[in-house]
Enzyme design. Structure first.
Site, PDB file in Angstrom:
ATOM      1  N   ASP A 161       0.798  -1.091   0.052  1.00 50.93           N
ATOM      2  CA  ASP A 161      -0.058   0.072   0.018  1.00 50.93           C
ATOM      3  C   ASP A 161       0.684   1.433   0.168  1.00 50.93           C
ATOM      4  O   ASP A 161       1.727   1.321   0.883  1.00 50.93           O
ATOM      5  CB  ASP A 161      -0.973  -0.018   1.150  1.00 50.93           C
ATOM      6  CG  ASP A 161      -1.933  -0.987   1.103  1.00 50.93           C
ATOM      7  OD1 ASP A 161      -2.856  -1.009   0.285  1.00 50.93           O
ATOM      8  OD2 ASP A 161      -2.099  -1.926   1.842  1.00 50.93           O
ATOM      9  N   ASP A 191     -10.053  -5.498  -1.025  1.00 51.20           N
ATOM     10  CA  ASP A 191      -8.954  -5.076  -0.191  1.00 51.20           C
ATOM     11  C   ASP A 191      -9.660  -4.233   1.038  1.00 51.20           C
ATOM     12  O   ASP A 191     -10.660  -3.297   0.838  1.00 51.20           O
ATOM     13  CB  ASP A 191      -8.125  -3.913  -1.071  1.00 51.20           C
ATOM     14  CG  ASP A 191      -7.132  -3.579  -0.295  1.00 51.20           C
ATOM     15  OD1 ASP A 191      -6.760  -4.007   0.937  1.00 51.20           O
ATOM     16  OD2 ASP A 191      -6.351  -2.696  -0.694  1.00 51.20           O
TER      17      ASP A 191
END
Ligand code: DX5
Ligand code: ZN
Length: 210
Positions: free
Chosen positions: A33, A168
């Site tokens: 991320d 996600d």
């Protein structure tokens, strides 16, 4: 076969290395991320140098939670990441980003925030390798799972059964079966596995419940 992919959302290189080491022998791939403090109210490592300086067999999928990803894509394509996911809400230049990623022979996915409709993918669906559904507001570990995304995913899966779906946010043994039922092929998991105390068991637990 459903893939369960650990996510790495970190502010320092040390944390990055520790998390890579923790999953290296458990997983084939990680989800990295990247947050810029503009598109989302959190900031991570910038990622380029960290990714370039580690030696690992892990495949790295980078999730760009950044504004104007077109300004970052060229630099990311110099790194050995396996795939690039960018947010459709963050850019007017999706076409350009997809073309650059494809020229560099990378997989490319488009991420949709929980409230973003499937129609935002418009003409890009045929050009991308997967769609990345956010089931939390992006930016942090441990966000609130947004149940309504399940219907959005089911609709997408109905119309595009062959397009891989990754999910996600808020993945755990309770949400995983619902996500698979709605059509997901890849489950990205953060806080559930990192807080579990035993990553192998946590991944197995998700797998056993789907
Ligand atoms: C959230 C990130 C996710 C995050 C998932 O903005 O994109 O990849 O790491 O974390 P959990 O599983 O805790 O929601
Ligand atoms: Zn992510």
């Amino acid at each position: 076969m459903v893939e369960i992919i650990p996510s790495i959302l970190v502010k320092t290189k040390e944390e990055f290395l520790n998390k890579i080491l923790a999953v290296e022998n458990i997983s084939e791939r990680v989800h990295l991320d990247i947050a810029d403090g503009i598109f989302v109210p959190n900031m991570t490592i910038s990622g380029f140098e960290e990714v370039e300086s580690i030696e690992t067999n892990l495949k790295i999928d980078v999730h760009l939670m950044v504004s104007k990803p077109e300004n970052h894509i060229i630099r990311w394509l110099e790194t050995p990441v396996d795939s690039i996911t960018f947010h459709i809400e963050a850019t007017q230049k999706a076409q350009e980003i997809i073309e650059k990623a494809k020229e560099a022979d990378r997989r490319v996915g488009i991420a949709l925030n929980p409230e973003t409709p499937i129609s935002a993918l418009a003409t890009f669906i045929d050009q991308i390798d997967f769609v990345h559904f956010m089931t939390v507001e992006p930016g942090f570990y441990g966000g609130q799972f947004v149940e309504s995304v399940l219907d959005k995913m089911s609709d997408f899966f109905y119309f595009y059964p062959d397009k891989p779906i990754s999910v996600d946010g808020g993945v755990n043994p309770e949400t995983a079966p619902k996500l698979i039922q709605a059509g997901a092929n890849m489950l990205v998991a953060g806080s559930y596995i990192w807080n579990s105390g035993n990553i192998t068991e946590a991944i197995e637990k998700i797998r056993n419940d789907i």
